[in-house]
Design a protein around this motif. Structure first.
Motif, short mmCIF file in Angstrom:
data_model
loop_
_atom_site.label_atom_id
_atom_site.label_comp_id
_atom_site.label_asym_id
_atom_site.label_seq_id
_atom_site.Cartn_x
_atom_site.Cartn_y
_atom_site.Cartn_z
N UNK A 82 6.81 1.41 0.49
CA UNK A 82 6.27 2.54 -0.27
C UNK A 82 4.98 2.16 -0.97
N UNK A 83 4.75 0.85 -1.07
CA UNK A 83 3.51 0.35 -1.67
C UNK A 83 2.60 -0.20 -0.56
N UNK A 84 2.59 0.50 0.56
CA UNK A 84 1.87 0.01 1.74
C UNK A 84 0.38 -0.23 1.47
N UNK A 85 -0.17 0.50 0.51
CA UNK A 85 -1.59 0.33 0.20
C UNK A 85 -1.88 -1.07 -0.37
N UNK A 86 -0.81 -1.76 -0.81
CA UNK A 86 -0.96 -3.11 -1.35
C UNK A 86 -0.68 -4.18 -0.30
#
Length: 438
Positions: A233-237
């Motif tokens: 869910x924190x794929x942008x990281x």
């Protein structure tokens, strides 16, 4: 001599994994970039070693950089949308060329058998074929993906037939439709769908970098599928390639694959370290907890005996025969870590159903700093509360302080309940401790 001893110890410690992996099906994904690097020979040698140890291997390779190279050579620009290639008719020709070239190169490397090389005597047979049926991805967000497709069906029976004949199965990221069309597929998706269709024991994703925690940039050793989903869910990281592999691992674990591994392919021997050492070197993802406390079964007796043998030899534990363990196995609890028994204890309830003895509490020497003894004791204490047990007893010769620090107090032998009193071994001269169940 020290080096020889280290090798022998490593070989012995790897033997449980050799037994556990034999005749198991592993699907291994690696990118097209991996094929272009000089270190790829070492990876091929590791594949050959897995094959020689009885692993049923399915290899799925990528071709993204090989396609890009051909597109750029023609003066064009590779076209992507949401990280998926838009495959027009001309690009499809490059896809076919890249897939054919990479497949042949891998087959050639797997066919090596030069005397004195790691592949000597391997005699690996490679099977490829139309195992994947595909359909067009269609139009998404107004973008026509043309000949980019998605997996429609995997011919698991045909793949199993090849594996049963001791062949290594090599699958390219292309699929075929019943009408004879060819589609360019995501290699990670192909590997995932193949692993699910085969109900493989492992899906192994050789990534371009390690899966690191966004908080402190340290490697993540293990995750459940739910924990991996929260991380995704924190794929942008996360790096794009790691996110894709993480998504593949989650899908596979939720649809029947026992374990998925993300391994940094740039670390020489990482595949072997992940599969044949206790803690591995990559990120393990499983549908359930990687390490769990559970009641023991008869299948655990061998692991329990291996665990307690050194402690028996040191006089810390009383020697127990296999027959005695079989008779009392329902009293035992184990900590299982990826199929290995790393901790155990026994919970013997007295005939009065008010008292119980804790016995044979042992944790593997490699895992004694992780509070696993505390977890076993807490598990038994909770079990005692559920069963209405009023007092816990323990006999110990060398770990008295450990129990005292956890609320146990010394008690007199004459105050012991039967049958503990009659079974007390005066020659062993164990200290006896007790603790009320709150």
């Amino acid at each position: 001599m020290q080096q020889a001893t280290a090798f022998v110890n490593w070989f012995r410690n790897s033997s449980p994994y050799i037994h556990a992996h034999r005749n198991r099906t592993f699907v291994i994904f690696f990118s097209g970039a991996a094929v272009t690097e000089p270190e790829f020979d070492n990876l091929i040698h590791d594949f050959a070693l897995l094959k020689s140890l009885g692993v049923r291997l399915v290899l799925v390779h990528g071709i993204r950089p090989q396609i890009d190279e051909r597109v750029l050579q023609q003066g064009d620009t590779p076209k992507f949308h949401h990280h998926l290639r838009i495959t027009d008719a001309l690009t499809l020709q490059y896809v076919k060329q890249a897939a054919g070239l990479v497949r042949v190169e891998i087959e050639a490397l797997l066919s090596m058998g030069v005397s004195g090389s790691p592949m000597a005597g391997a005699k690996i047979r490679v099977a490829s074929g139309n195992f994947v049926t595909a359909k067009p991805l269609g139009v998404l967000d107004g973008i026509d993906y043309c000949y980019t497709g998605k997996v429609r069906r995997v011919d698991a029976q045909a793949i199993h037939q090849q594996l049963d004949q001791h062949n290594v199965v090599l699958i390219s990221p292309i699929g075929y439709s019943p009408s004879g069309e060819i589609f360019n597929l995501s290699a990670e998706e192909v590997a995932t769908e193949v692993a699910i269709a085969l109900q493989a024991e492992k899906l192994i994703l050789l990534t371009d970098q390690a899966c690191l925690s966004p908080e402190d940039n340290t490697p993540i050793p293990q995750l459940t599928a739910d924990q991996a989903q929260a991380l995704l869910a924190r794929a942008h990281e996360l790096p794009e390639a790691v996110a894709r592999s993480l998504n593949a691992a989650i899908q596979s674990c939720r649809q029947g694959v026992e374990r998925a591994h993300l391994i940094n392919r740039h670390l020489d021997g990482a595949l072997l370290l992940e599969l044949f050492t206790r803690d591995g070197i990559g990120t393990l993802i499983s549908s359930t907890e990687f390490e769990a406390i559970r009641p023991a079964t008869l299948d655990d007796i061998g692991g329990i005996m291996e665990l307690i043998k050194p402690l028996e030899q040191q006089g810390i534990l009383v020697k127990r025969s296999r027959e005695k363990l079989e008779m009392e196995i329902n009293d035992y609890v184990v900590i299982e870590r990826d199929g290995l028994i790393i901790g155990c204890t026994a919970f013997h309830v007295m005939a009065d159903d008010r008292n119980a003895e804790i016995a044979c509490l042992a944790v593997h020497s490699d895992y004694q700093k992780g509070a696993r003894g505390n977890r076993l004791l807490a598990y038994l204490t909770q079990n005692a509360k559920k069963r209405g047990i009023k007092r816990l007893y323990v006999r110990s010769t060398q770990t008295v302080h450990w129990f005292v620090e956890r609320g146990f107090t010394p008690c007199d032998i004459q105050d012991l309940p039967e049958p503990m009193k009659s079974a007390y071994n005066y020659a062993r001269n164990s200290k006896v401790l007790c603790k009320p169940v709150d």
